[in-house]
Each structure stands twice: as C-alpha cells, then as structure tokens.
Design a protein around this motif. Structure first.
Motif, PDB file in Angstrom:
ATOM      1  N   UNK A 293       0.813  -1.222   0.000  1.00  0.00           N
ATOM      2  CA  UNK A 293       0.000   0.000   0.000  1.00  0.00           C
ATOM      3  C   UNK A 293       0.843   1.267   0.000  1.00  0.00           C
ATOM      4  N   UNK A 294       2.050   1.206   0.563  1.00  0.00           N
ATOM      5  CA  UNK A 294       2.896   2.384   0.616  1.00  0.00           C
ATOM      6  C   UNK A 294       3.539   2.729  -0.706  1.00  0.00           C
ATOM      7  N   UNK A 295       3.921   1.708  -1.483  1.00  0.00           N
ATOM      8  CA  UNK A 295       4.627   1.924  -2.756  1.00  0.00           C
ATOM      9  C   UNK A 295       3.763   1.619  -3.966  1.00  0.00           C
ATOM     10  N   UNK A 296       2.618   0.983  -3.745  1.00  0.00           N
ATOM     11  CA  UNK A 296       1.710   0.543  -4.819  1.00  0.00           C
ATOM     12  C   UNK A 296       2.354  -0.515  -5.714  1.00  0.00           C
ATOM     13  N   UNK A 297       3.358  -1.205  -5.207  1.00  0.00           N
ATOM     14  CA  UNK A 297       4.029  -2.263  -5.977  1.00  0.00           C
ATOM     15  C   UNK A 297       3.200  -3.542  -5.912  1.00  0.00           C
ATOM     16  N   UNK A 298       2.995  -4.162  -7.075  1.00  0.00           N
ATOM     17  CA  UNK A 298       2.248  -5.417  -7.124  1.00  0.00           C
ATOM     18  C   UNK A 298       3.108  -6.532  -6.548  1.00  0.00           C
ATOM     19  N   UNK A 299       2.585  -7.205  -5.540  1.00  0.00           N
ATOM     20  CA  UNK A 299       3.314  -8.284  -4.884  1.00  0.00           C
ATOM     21  C   UNK A 299       2.839  -9.661  -5.327  1.00  0.00           C
ATOM     22  N   UNK A 300       1.557  -9.770  -5.573  1.00  0.00           N
ATOM     23  CA  UNK A 300       0.980 -11.079  -5.899  1.00  0.00           C
ATOM     24  C   UNK A 300      -0.330 -10.868  -6.639  1.00  0.00           C
ATOM     25  N   UNK A 301      -0.598 -11.723  -7.599  1.00  0.00           N
ATOM     26  CA  UNK A 301      -1.872 -11.672  -8.321  1.00  0.00           C
ATOM     27  C   UNK A 301      -2.202 -13.062  -8.842  1.00  0.00           C
ATOM     28  N   UNK A 302      -3.475 -13.364  -8.902  1.00  0.00           N
ATOM     29  CA  UNK A 302      -3.898 -14.633  -9.493  1.00  0.00           C
ATOM     30  C   UNK A 302      -5.379 -14.575  -9.822  1.00  0.00           C
ATOM     31  N   UNK A 303      -5.780 -15.430 -10.728  1.00  0.00           N
ATOM     32  CA  UNK A 303      -7.201 -15.631 -10.996  1.00  0.00           C
ATOM     33  C   UNK A 303      -7.553 -17.026 -10.519  1.00  0.00           C
ATOM     34  N   UNK A 304      -8.749 -17.179 -10.030  1.00  0.00           N
ATOM     35  CA  UNK A 304      -9.104 -18.463  -9.442  1.00  0.00           C
ATOM     36  C   UNK A 304     -10.572 -18.794  -9.647  1.00  0.00           C
ATOM     37  N   UNK A 305     -10.851 -20.062  -9.563  1.00  0.00           N
ATOM     38  CA  UNK A 305     -12.218 -20.577  -9.599  1.00  0.00           C
ATOM     39  C   UNK A 305     -12.429 -21.370  -8.322  1.00  0.00           C
ATOM     40  N   UNK A 306     -13.504 -21.055  -7.606  1.00  0.00           N
ATOM     41  CA  UNK A 306     -13.781 -21.752  -6.361  1.00  0.00           C
ATOM     42  C   UNK A 306     -15.201 -22.297  -6.380  1.00  0.00           C
ATOM     43  N   UNK A 307     -15.383 -23.436  -5.752  1.00  0.00           N
ATOM     44  CA  UNK A 307     -16.680 -24.105  -5.705  1.00  0.00           C
ATOM     45  C   UNK A 307     -16.692 -25.045  -4.512  1.00  0.00           C
ATOM     46  N   UNK A 308     -17.856 -25.428  -4.031  1.00  0.00           N
ATOM     47  CA  UNK A 308     -17.929 -26.314  -2.873  1.00  0.00           C
ATOM     48  C   UNK A 308     -17.601 -27.759  -3.234  1.00  0.00           C
ATOM     49  N   UNK A 309     -17.371 -28.546  -2.218  1.00  0.00           N
ATOM     50  CA  UNK A 309     -17.204 -29.975  -2.426  1.00  0.00           C
ATOM     51  C   UNK A 309     -18.492 -30.556  -3.017  1.00  0.00           C
ATOM     52  N   UNK A 310     -18.390 -31.506  -3.950  1.00  0.00           N
ATOM     53  CA  UNK A 310     -19.599 -32.115  -4.514  1.00  0.00           C
ATOM     54  C   UNK A 310     -20.501 -32.777  -3.478  1.00  0.00           C
ATOM     55  N   UNK A 311     -19.960 -33.120  -2.310  1.00  0.00           N
ATOM     56  CA  UNK A 311     -20.783 -33.768  -1.285  1.00  0.00           C
ATOM     57  C   UNK A 311     -21.397 -32.752  -0.321  1.00  0.00           C
ATOM     58  N   UNK A 312     -21.189 -31.473  -0.585  1.00  0.00           N
ATOM     59  CA  UNK A 312     -21.790 -30.422   0.233  1.00  0.00           C
ATOM     60  C   UNK A 312     -23.222 -30.187  -0.259  1.00  0.00           C
ATOM     61  N   UNK A 313     -24.165 -30.921   0.298  1.00  0.00           N
ATOM     62  CA  UNK A 313     -25.553 -30.860  -0.154  1.00  0.00           C
ATOM     63  C   UNK A 313     -26.148 -29.472   0.074  1.00  0.00           C
ATOM     64  N   UNK A 314     -25.828 -28.866   1.204  1.00  0.00           N
ATOM     65  CA  UNK A 314     -26.381 -27.548   1.532  1.00  0.00           C
ATOM     66  C   UNK A 314     -26.042 -26.517   0.457  1.00  0.00           C
ATOM     67  N   UNK A 315     -24.834 -26.618  -0.108  1.00  0.00           N
ATOM     68  CA  UNK A 315     -24.395 -25.649  -1.109  1.00  0.00           C
ATOM     69  C   UNK A 315     -25.072 -25.844  -2.458  1.00  0.00           C
TER      70      UNK A 315
END
Length: 219
Positions: A173-195
């Motif tokens: 935040x002080x220097x505005x230098x990019x430290x890390x970046x990524x794109x991701x896909x998230x989803x629940x476990x297939x056995x998570x019935x509630x989700x």
C-alpha cells in the motif's frame, strides 16, 4: 418401455447433462491491471488457479490491510453467462463481507496507505448459479452420485453446481508495488448438499473457501 431401459436412458441422460454443465475455467482477463504479469501457473494441478504472478515476499512484515471495494468485471471476456446483474451484485457484496472478515483475523483493517500495509483488490470476473432442483437431486441419483464421488476424490467441481471466478491483486500500500496476483475458480465440495440448494449457495461457498485460502497464503 421396459422399466430397466427407462432407468438406463435416464441415467445416461443425466450423465451427459452432468458432464456438459461444468462451468468454464478462469482466464487471464484482459481488463485486469495485472493481466500483463499473469502467467500460466505450473504448480496448479486442480484448475483452480491457472494464472498467477508472485514476487518474493515476507508476508510477516505486514500487519495492516486495506480491502478495496469488490469490483464487478465489465470486460467482454467476463464469464457470467446470463447471470442477472442483481445476482452479480449479491455475490460481490458477499465477497466483500467474507474476505474482509477473514483478513481481519490476520491483519488490522485500515483505510490509509502506510508502512507494513497491504492493499487487497478483488475483482469478481464470473459466476455460475446452481441448477435448480437438479443440482441437489444429482447428489442422490445413481449416475450423479458416481460422478460426484469421483469429482470429490479429484477435488473437482460437482454436477449441475454453481461456482465463482475472481481475481486477487495484492499491493504494497505504501509503494503501490504489485506483490501477488492470481485468478481463481472456487466451488464447494460435490458432497456439500447444503451448497446445492439455493441458486447462489455454491458461489457463496466458493467465496468462503477462497477467503480461507487467501489468509492461509499470507501467513
């Protein structure tokens, strides 16, 4: 038609539907400020984080964090399908709450740049809602049950289920230098019935998993 044949056709039909309803993987979205730095991630075997960028960082030196408002991606390469704007906004709001809550367990929240402070920028780039009713039923159907059992073992996406796609960009935040970046896909476990029960429940469960995963990376 004989009952056995009908059952076979029903199972075969659901199996084909199951295989055809897995949502798209994230891409290196052209509208991100870090898109030029994102590169294929050779350490990703799950398809959850196919593109990333990182520098050598001692995360322990950072004690505070600024969490920017979640941005809903507007680029032509976004992956929302026909999801209504209201649902996109609901997921973005949920992301804001959950990531802020989880980051607060590791950092002091602040609104001002300064030393030892990170800035986290989240961009919602895509999402898919659960398929009503069928998403839950496929957890109990023979074909769906087999498919979801295999997907659980592979840590992959379940049948007829929702997901969330987003980008994370982390700056000093002080220097505005990019430290890390990524794109991701998230989803629940297939056995998570509630989700599987509510239209956005799987996407929200994916947000929960992603928030936990991010905090673990920054320890």
């Amino acid at each position: 038609m004989h009952k056995t044949i009908r059952n076979f056709l029903a199972i075969a039909g659901l199996s084909m539907a199951v295989q055809g309803c897995v949502s798209a993987d994230p891409i290196a979205y052209s509208g991100l400020s870090s898109s030029a730095e994102l590169a294929p991630n050779p350490r990703d075997a799950t398809g959850r984080v196919p593109y990333s960028y990182s520098t050598a960082v001692d995360w322990k030196q950072y004690s505070s964090v600024i969490v920017d408002p979640v941005v809903i991606y507007r680029g032509a390469d976004g992956q929302f399908g026909k999801m209504p704007a209201g649902d996109r906004a609901a997921i973005a709001s949920y992301m804001q709450d959950r990531f802020t809550e989880r980051l607060k367990s590791r950092f002091t929240l602040t609104g001002k740049p300064g030393p030892n402070t990170l800035r986290v920028r989240l961009t919602l780039t895509g999402a898919k809602a659960n398929t009503p009713v069928l998403g839950t039923l496929s957890r109990f159907d023979i074909a769906g049950g087999v498919y979801n059992t295999v997907q659980t073992a592979r840590d992959r996406e379940g049948s007829l289920t929702g997901s969330v796609l987003y980008a994370v960009e982390i700056f000093d935040a002080g220097t505005n230098r990019l430290l890390k970046a990524f794109v991701t896909k998230q989803y629940p476990s297939p056995v998570n019935i509630k989700a599987s029960m509510q239209p956005l429940a799987a996407a929200q469960a994916g947000v929960d998993k992603g928030a936990d995963a991010l905090v673990a990376q920054l320890k």
